[in-house]
Design a protein around this motif. Structure first.
Motif, PDB file in Angstrom:
ATOM      1  N   GLU A  35      32.473  29.659  40.749  1.00 31.45           N
ATOM      2  CA  GLU A  35      32.268  30.864  41.558  1.00 31.45           C
ATOM      3  C   GLU A  35      33.604  31.425  42.037  1.00 31.45           C
ATOM      4  O   GLU A  35      33.812  32.640  42.051  1.00 31.45           O
ATOM      5  N   LYS A  36      34.509  30.536  42.424  1.00 34.57           N
ATOM      6  CA  LYS A  36      35.830  30.952  42.887  1.00 34.57           C
ATOM      7  C   LYS A  36      36.587  31.670  41.769  1.00 34.57           C
ATOM      8  O   LYS A  36      37.225  32.700  41.997  1.00 34.57           O
ATOM      9  N   ALA A  37      36.499  31.144  40.554  1.00 29.96           N
ATOM     10  CA  ALA A  37      37.162  31.771  39.408  1.00 29.96           C
ATOM     11  C   ALA A  37      36.560  33.149  39.144  1.00 29.96           C
ATOM     12  O   ALA A  37      37.289  34.108  38.859  1.00 29.96           O
ATOM     13  N   ALA A  38      35.243  33.263  39.246  1.00 28.66           N
ATOM     14  CA  ALA A  38      34.581  34.547  39.026  1.00 28.66           C
ATOM     15  C   ALA A  38      35.010  35.563  40.084  1.00 28.66           C
ATOM     16  O   ALA A  38      35.260  36.732  39.772  1.00 28.66           O
ATOM     17  N   ILE A  39      35.134  35.121  41.323  1.00 31.38           N
ATOM     18  CA  ILE A  39      35.571  36.013  42.396  1.00 31.38           C
ATOM     19  C   ILE A  39      37.010  36.449  42.148  1.00 31.38           C
ATOM     20  O   ILE A  39      37.361  37.617  42.345  1.00 31.38           O
TER      21      ILE A  39
END
Length: 90
Positions: A35-39
């Motif tokens: 999720e952090k990478a997507a953000i």
């Protein structure tokens, strides 16, 4: 002391529970990393769009950092910078 079949069954259940809990923590963490990478990708896309529209992304990032801080801290830093500029004749 010799381990009985009942002792072994308890130990196996305990290990199974610990392993399941451990696996749960690891999977939750891995999900958060994704999720952090997507953000991060979304943030890059926003900055790319701003740059394409003619905005200075370095200035935008500075403004975003300033918005996270307290007004008193910003004022103090700017006062010190102004003092230093004056001392250097800038």
């Amino acid at each position: 002391m010799k381990e009985t079949a009942e002792d072994e069954a308890v130990r196996n259940r305990t290990y199974r529970v610990v392993a399941d809990e451990l696996r749960g923590f690891i999977e939750r963490f891995e999900t958060l990393v994704e999720e952090k990478a997507a953000i991060g990708d979304q943030q890059k896309a926003v900055m790319a769009e701003a740059k394409a529209r003619g905005y200075d992304t370095k200035a935008l990032r500075r403004l975003i950092a300033l918005r996270k801080r307290h007004a008193e801290d910003i004022a103090e830093e700017e006062a010190v910078l102004q003092l230093y500029r004056e001392a250097l004749g800038m």
